[in-house]
Write an enzyme that holds these catalytic residues in place. Structure first.
Site, PDB file in Angstrom:
ATOM      1  N   THR A  79     -94.282  46.493 -60.980  1.00  0.00           N
ATOM      2  CA  THR A  79     -94.458  47.743 -60.231  1.00  0.00           C
ATOM      3  C   THR A  79     -95.444  48.675 -60.920  1.00  0.00           C
ATOM      4  O   THR A  79     -96.358  49.197 -60.276  1.00  0.00           O
ATOM      5  CB  THR A  79     -93.102  48.456 -60.137  1.00  0.00           C
ATOM      6  OG1 THR A  79     -92.500  48.404 -61.431  1.00  0.00           O
ATOM      7  CG2 THR A  79     -92.191  47.819 -59.121  1.00  0.00           C
ATOM      8  N   PHE A 207     -89.889  55.645 -54.968  1.00  0.00           N
ATOM      9  CA  PHE A 207     -88.890  55.107 -55.891  1.00  0.00           C
ATOM     10  C   PHE A 207     -87.538  54.901 -55.228  1.00  0.00           C
ATOM     11  O   PHE A 207     -86.531  54.696 -55.909  1.00  0.00           O
ATOM     12  CB  PHE A 207     -88.730  56.033 -57.099  1.00  0.00           C
ATOM     13  CG  PHE A 207     -89.957  56.066 -57.975  1.00  0.00           C
ATOM     14  CD1 PHE A 207     -90.222  55.034 -58.859  1.00  0.00           C
ATOM     15  CD2 PHE A 207     -90.861  57.122 -57.896  1.00  0.00           C
ATOM     16  CE1 PHE A 207     -91.352  55.045 -59.661  1.00  0.00           C
ATOM     17  CE2 PHE A 207     -91.991  57.138 -58.696  1.00  0.00           C
ATOM     18  CZ  PHE A 207     -92.244  56.100 -59.581  1.00  0.00           C
ATOM     19  N   CYS A 214     -84.655  54.093 -57.929  1.00  0.00           N
ATOM     20  CA  CYS A 214     -85.213  53.443 -59.115  1.00  0.00           C
ATOM     21  C   CYS A 214     -84.734  54.096 -60.401  1.00  0.00           C
ATOM     22  O   CYS A 214     -84.942  55.286 -60.627  1.00  0.00           O
ATOM     23  CB  CYS A 214     -86.732  53.493 -59.049  1.00  0.00           C
ATOM     24  SG  CYS A 214     -87.474  52.756 -60.500  1.00  0.00           S
TER      25      CYS A 214
HETATM   26  C1  HEM Z   1     -94.303  52.522 -60.221  1.00  0.00           C
HETATM   27  C2  HEM Z   1     -93.246  51.938 -60.681  1.00  0.00           C
HETATM   28  C3  HEM Z   1     -91.965  51.665 -59.909  1.00  0.00           C
HETATM   29  C4  HEM Z   1     -91.716  51.725 -58.573  1.00  0.00           C
HETATM   30  C5  HEM Z   1     -92.693  52.091 -57.446  1.00  0.00           C
HETATM   31  C6  HEM Z   1     -90.325  51.359 -58.382  1.00  0.00           C
HETATM   32  C7  HEM Z   1     -89.698  51.331 -57.160  1.00  0.00           C
HETATM   33  C8  HEM Z   1     -88.371  50.998 -56.987  1.00  0.00           C
HETATM   34  C9  HEM Z   1     -87.682  50.984 -55.719  1.00  0.00           C
HETATM   35  C10 HEM Z   1     -88.300  51.351 -54.374  1.00  0.00           C
HETATM   36  C11 HEM Z   1     -86.409  50.604 -55.962  1.00  0.00           C
HETATM   37  C12 HEM Z   1     -85.336  50.361 -54.913  1.00  0.00           C
HETATM   38  C13 HEM Z   1     -84.624  51.594 -54.565  1.00  0.00           C
HETATM   39  C14 HEM Z   1     -83.723  51.400 -53.410  1.00  0.00           C
HETATM   40  O1  HEM Z   1     -83.510  50.268 -52.948  1.00  0.00           O
HETATM   41  O2  HEM Z   1     -83.237  52.423 -52.978  1.00  0.00           O
HETATM   42  C15 HEM Z   1     -86.270  50.375 -57.379  1.00  0.00           C
HETATM   43  C16 HEM Z   1     -85.121  49.977 -58.002  1.00  0.00           C
HETATM   44  C17 HEM Z   1     -85.020  49.679 -59.341  1.00  0.00           C
HETATM   45  N1  HEM Z   1     -85.992  49.839 -60.279  1.00  0.00           N
HETATM   46 FE1  HEM Z   1     -87.845  50.533 -59.966  1.00  0.00          FE
HETATM   47  N2  HEM Z   1     -89.791  51.062 -59.605  1.00  0.00           N
HETATM   48  C18 HEM Z   1     -90.754  51.237 -60.574  1.00  0.00           C
HETATM   49  C19 HEM Z   1     -90.630  51.068 -61.934  1.00  0.00           C
HETATM   50  C20 HEM Z   1     -89.469  50.622 -62.552  1.00  0.00           C
HETATM   51  C21 HEM Z   1     -89.319  50.450 -63.990  1.00  0.00           C
HETATM   52  C22 HEM Z   1     -90.386  50.776 -65.035  1.00  0.00           C
HETATM   53  C23 HEM Z   1     -88.049  49.977 -64.199  1.00  0.00           C
HETATM   54  C24 HEM Z   1     -87.336  49.623 -65.457  1.00  0.00           C
HETATM   55  C25 HEM Z   1     -87.895  49.448 -66.598  1.00  0.00           C
HETATM   56  C26 HEM Z   1     -87.413  49.847 -62.901  1.00  0.00           C
HETATM   57  C27 HEM Z   1     -86.140  49.397 -62.712  1.00  0.00           C
HETATM   58  C28 HEM Z   1     -85.486  49.405 -61.495  1.00  0.00           C
HETATM   59  C29 HEM Z   1     -84.118  48.963 -61.320  1.00  0.00           C
HETATM   60  C30 HEM Z   1     -83.200  48.408 -62.399  1.00  0.00           C
HETATM   61  C31 HEM Z   1     -83.809  49.150 -59.963  1.00  0.00           C
HETATM   62  C32 HEM Z   1     -82.489  48.856 -59.263  1.00  0.00           C
HETATM   63  C33 HEM Z   1     -81.631  50.106 -59.333  1.00  0.00           C
HETATM   64  C34 HEM Z   1     -80.272  49.883 -58.698  1.00  0.00           C
HETATM   65  O3  HEM Z   1     -80.157  49.035 -57.798  1.00  0.00           O
HETATM   66  O4  HEM Z   1     -79.361  50.584 -59.124  1.00  0.00           O
HETATM   67  N3  HEM Z   1     -88.316  50.259 -61.934  1.00  0.00           N
HETATM   68  N4  HEM Z   1     -87.482  50.624 -57.991  1.00  0.00           N
END
Ligand code: HEM
Ligand SMILES: Cc1cc2nc3c(=O)[nH]c(=O)nc-3n(C[C@H](O)[C@H](O)[C@H](O)COP(=O)(O)OP(=O)(O)OC[C@H]3O[C@@H](n4cnc5c(N)ncnc54)[C@H](O)[C@@H]3O)c2cc1C
Ligand SMILES: Cc1cc2nc3c(=O)[nH]c(=O)nc-3n(C[C@H](O)[C@H](O)[C@H](O)COP(=O)(O)O)c2cc1C
Length: 734
Positions: A79, A207, A214
């Protein structure tokens, strides 16, 4: 399992194998770190391995750490790297945003290493990332599930309990009702802190949402701000292919595909993190470095800007900068794209622009400059007070876009209020001697700028200064060779063979192994920085009666591409830094004649030649060396001779293989240029083709390094045929 579902078994098997592989790799990393703990600063893995909950005293299990690492890899890395790639694409496509970001980074960071204190002082950098996430969110959307039977949008849609709904970020983030008519434009200003807080709720959701939003949001934004700021502090970024338009690759996330950039060390900036703490800026970087560098001469300021693909206009720019010293100016020289803000071009210095065109587009280091000119509003005359002159190199073979970019720059500068000093100069590389056209224009330029700036009474250099502006001292120090070519990377010759019968003009096939990680596409070309043949170098050494081992130190008051201020052997200098066979121009002829004998039969022969330069010099492609060999009574000093030689330029070769054959290897099919010289008794040797012809399998060709460069429309027939054949073969297999 029914027969039609058998493919699923194969897919599942692959899926399981992939998971197993990922676990194995991560477990190996953990095991290695346990046996090789980090000393000094610790990274996230060390923290997870060593950290203990202060209540329970327990640490994370290896399995837990394995899953955390996989989260960082899958959710975190893909991402964030996608976000940065999109951000760079938008910045390169929007020169004003690029300049604004650059300005913010330079103001806040200057030359200091980035610290946590800087992070809150970079609002525009943050806005760039937010705006990027709006237009191209790496996550395509998110799924929410309805708890109840309900209706949406005032009853327009019925939603049953348990139905999954996909929220599409693309549509959400480009809704004109929220973002206005320019929703499709990249405009970071709308994402500055005060603006983003006034947006309607839920209109920006890259996010995700709520409790399952996220978890890495803050980390992602922080590391991206750090990365962008550090990158812009130290590098000039430019498109590999300025005609590139965003294409998306969709896997779990979305990111650009086929998007390549060049990161060129910026003027005088240290590139921290390189093995020795400083990475040599190289030819292009060095040239950029010269913007802001004042040659240690006196006189009125003068800015020389070039846009070039293969070095012709850069060479012209070097010549102007070099001559400027003689004309009493204090020149600065750089690529057109090294100008941060075109509207702020100097008002106190004439701006001399030399540019070519490439398929009707700007050369690769003039893209942002030309774009900025196009985007400025003429009615406000934003370039009022700028005095300028434009010279364009072109080729009449490009009928429809002959001189398109120099013409555009010249007319647009005038429309924007700048004052033209002399009519645009033109040099047709496909016609008469382009160097002579340039020399004639340059003469007119000096009389115009000198007249124009006479009031400022620039202090002219004395005759003594003129003689001394390139000083050559013989020394006997080390063998250090300065080769500054960072944009080119080393390749390895794998195979090199003749394709033609012994009585035919020689054509050869050569295969290169490209450097690790470099790939090419069918139709790309390879840039080759050659060495002059030992025969040509020997001719010079013999003529001047010097040993190749002799080391000299060159100091120059004007910008030069020669290695300066450190010992270089004559062998290295004449092999790698200068063109020896370049046909001479009128200017070269005039200079050489300064050292001709005043009378006698040799003088008479030379006078005859000077009286008929077209037939006796230019049409024969006579080089300076040819002339000196034919007239040994011309006693030109070695320093003056070196000064007359143009710097070594790259040659391009269309790749004749298909990338479907091997991604990391490519082949060239080339003609070896060797023939009886029109200039005299010696054979004429094409520099690069003979250099390539003599490469041995296994030989790494530094300093003549090939590099895959940007795509050209001149896709050779052979590579196209091979590519199509391989492609259809693959399709059939599938
Ligand atoms: C530009 C960078 C990023 C974008 C655009 C992004 C976007 C997202 C999105 C859209 C979701 C899903 C949210 C949902 O379904 O409501 C998500 C979930 C998640 N993201 Fe990111 N993310 C980014 C960076 C990161 C980074 C750097 C990490 C960890 C090091 C991360 C870890 C996670 C985790 C663990 C989830 C699942 C959370 C859950 O289900 O409780 N993400 N992210
Ligand atoms: C996009 C692109 C793709 C290309 N692809 C290929 C390719 O696939 N294969 C290939 O072989 N080439 C290709 N070329 C041409 C290649 O880049 C070189 O220009 C060519 O190999 C000659 O380079 P050289 O250094 O050997 O000759 P140079 O040293 O540059 O000399 C060439 C010059 O010498 C002059 N000259 C020629 N013969 C004589 C003579 N007897 N006496 C005096 N002067 C003479 C010519 O007029 C010419 O100006 C391509 C060029 C471009 C721009
Ligand atoms: C791939 C390619 C595309 C070119 N396109 C144009 C063009 O559109 N218009 C033009 O006048 N000249 C065109 N030329 C000719 C160059 O402008 C000319 O060779 C010039 O001397 C190159 O200068 P440079 O080395 O400073 O880039 C093209 C040359 C090449 C190799």
């Amino acid at each position: 399992m029914p027969k039609f579902m058998h493919p699923l078994r194969v897919i599942n098997k692959q899926y399981e194998a992939d998971i197993k592989l990922m676990f194995e790799v991560v477990d190996e990393v953990i095991a290695h770190r346990k046996t090789h703990p980090l000393t000094g600063s610790r990274d996230l893995l060390s923290l997870m391995l060593e950290g203990k909950d202060f209540m329970t005293g327990r640490g994370l299990s290896d399995t837990n750490i394995r899953y955390q690492l996989l989260t960082f890899l899958a959710a975190g890395h893909e991402t964030t790297s996608g976000l940065l790639s999109f951000a760079l694409y938008h910045l390169l496509s929007n020169p004003q945003a690029y300049a604004a970001l650059q300005k913010e980074v330079d103001t806040v960071l200057s030359d200091n290493p980035l610290t946590v204190d800087h992070l809150s002082k970079l609002p525009y950098t943050n806005a760039v990332l937010r705006e990027t996430l709006r237009l191209n969110s790496p996550a395509l959307g998110m799924v929410v599930t309805s708890f109840n039977h309900t209706e949406l949008l005032c009853g327009e849609y019925e939603v049953r309990k348990g139905w999954p709904l996909l929220l599409d970020f693309y549509g959400l983030h480009r809704d004109p009702a929220v973002w206005g008519d320019d929703a499709e434009s990249f405009r970071p200003e709308r994402m500055l802190d005060d603006k983003i807080n006034t947006l309607p709720p839920n209109s920006w959701k890259p996010f995700g949402n709520g409790a399952r939003g996220c978890i890495g949001r803050a980390l992602a934004l922080q590391e991206s701000v750090m990365m962008l700021a550090t990158l812009f502090q130290r590098f000039e970024i430019r498109f590999d292919d300025p005609s590139y338009r965003l294409q998306l690759k969709e896997t779990i996330t979305t990111k650009p595909t086929g998007f390549k950039i060049h990161a060129i060390p910026r003027a005088g900036k240290k590139v921290f993190g390189a093995a020795n703490g400083y990475m040599s800026p190289g030819v292009l970087g060095e040239t950029l470095q010269k913007v802001g560098h004042t040659a240690p001469g006196k006189g009125a300021p003068l800015l020389v800007l070039f846009g070039t693909d293969s070095g012709t206009c850069e060479r012209f720019a070097e010549q102007i900068a070099s001559d400027a010293v003689i004309h009493g100016f204090n020149p600065k020289i750089g690529a057109m794209d090294s100008v941060e803000d075109v509207a702020n071009l100097p008002r106190d210095a004439p701006v001399i622009i030399l540019t070519s065109s490439r398929e009707g587009q700007p050369p690769e280091n003039a893209v942002r400059f030309v774009q900025a000119l196009k985007e400025m509003t003429a009615t406000t005359k934003p370039l009022q007070g700028v005095k300028y002159a434009v010279f364009g190199a072109g080729n009449h073979d490009w009928v429809r876009s002959f001189y398109r970019i120099p013409k555009l720059v010249d007319s647009r500068m005038e429309e924007l209020g700048a004052e033209r000093l002399i009519p645009r100069g033109e040099g047709d590389a496909g016609g008469a001697n382009v160097y002579n056209s340039f020399d004639a224009w340059e003469k007119a330029l000096w009389s115009a700028v000198s007249k124009d700036l006479n009031d400022a009474a620039p202090e002219a250099a004395s005759e003594l200064d003129i003689e001394d502006d390139l000083i050559v001292a013989v020394v006997g120090a080390t063998r250090d060779i300065l080769l500054r070519q960072p944009d080119l990377t080393e390749g390895k010759c794998v195979e090199n063979r003749v394709l033609t019968a012994s009585d035919q003009p020689v054509k050869r096939h050569i295969e290169f192994q490209l450097p690790l990680g470099m790939e090419y596409q069918t139709g790309d070309y390879l840039a080759v920085l050659p060495l002059n043949s030992p025969e040509s170098v020997h001719r010079v050494l013999a003529h001047f009666n010097v040993l190749g081992e002799t080391k000299i130190v060159i100091t120059s008051r004007a910008p030069t591409t020669l290695p300066t201020n450190e010992p270089v052997s004559l062998q290295d200098l004449f092999s790698g830094y200068v063109e020896l066979a370049q046909p001479m121009s009128q200017r070269n002829l005039d200079e050489v004649m300064r050292y001709a004998p005043v009378d006698g039969p040799e003088r008479q022969a030379l006078d005859k030649l000077v009286a008929n330069p077209k037939t006796d010099v230019f049409d024969k492609h006579l080089s300076v060396l040819d002339l000196l060999e034919q007239h040994p009574s011309v006693k030109i000093p070695l320093a003056q001779f070196i000064k007359l030689l143009p710097s070594m330029r790259i040659r391009r070769y269309s790749i004749s293989s298909s990338s479907l054959w091997k991604k990391a290897n490519c082949t060239l099919t080339f003609s070896v240029i060797r023939g009886s010289s029109t200039a005299g008794k010696r054979d004429f040797l094409g520099v690069a083709s003979n250099y390539l012809a003599n490469l041995m399998p296994g030989e790494r060709n530094l300093p003549g390094c090939p590099r895959a460069s940007r795509k050209t429309s001149l896709m050779p027939f052979s590579s196209g045929v091979v590519h199509n054949a391989l492609h259809s073969l693959r399709t059939e297999c599938i």
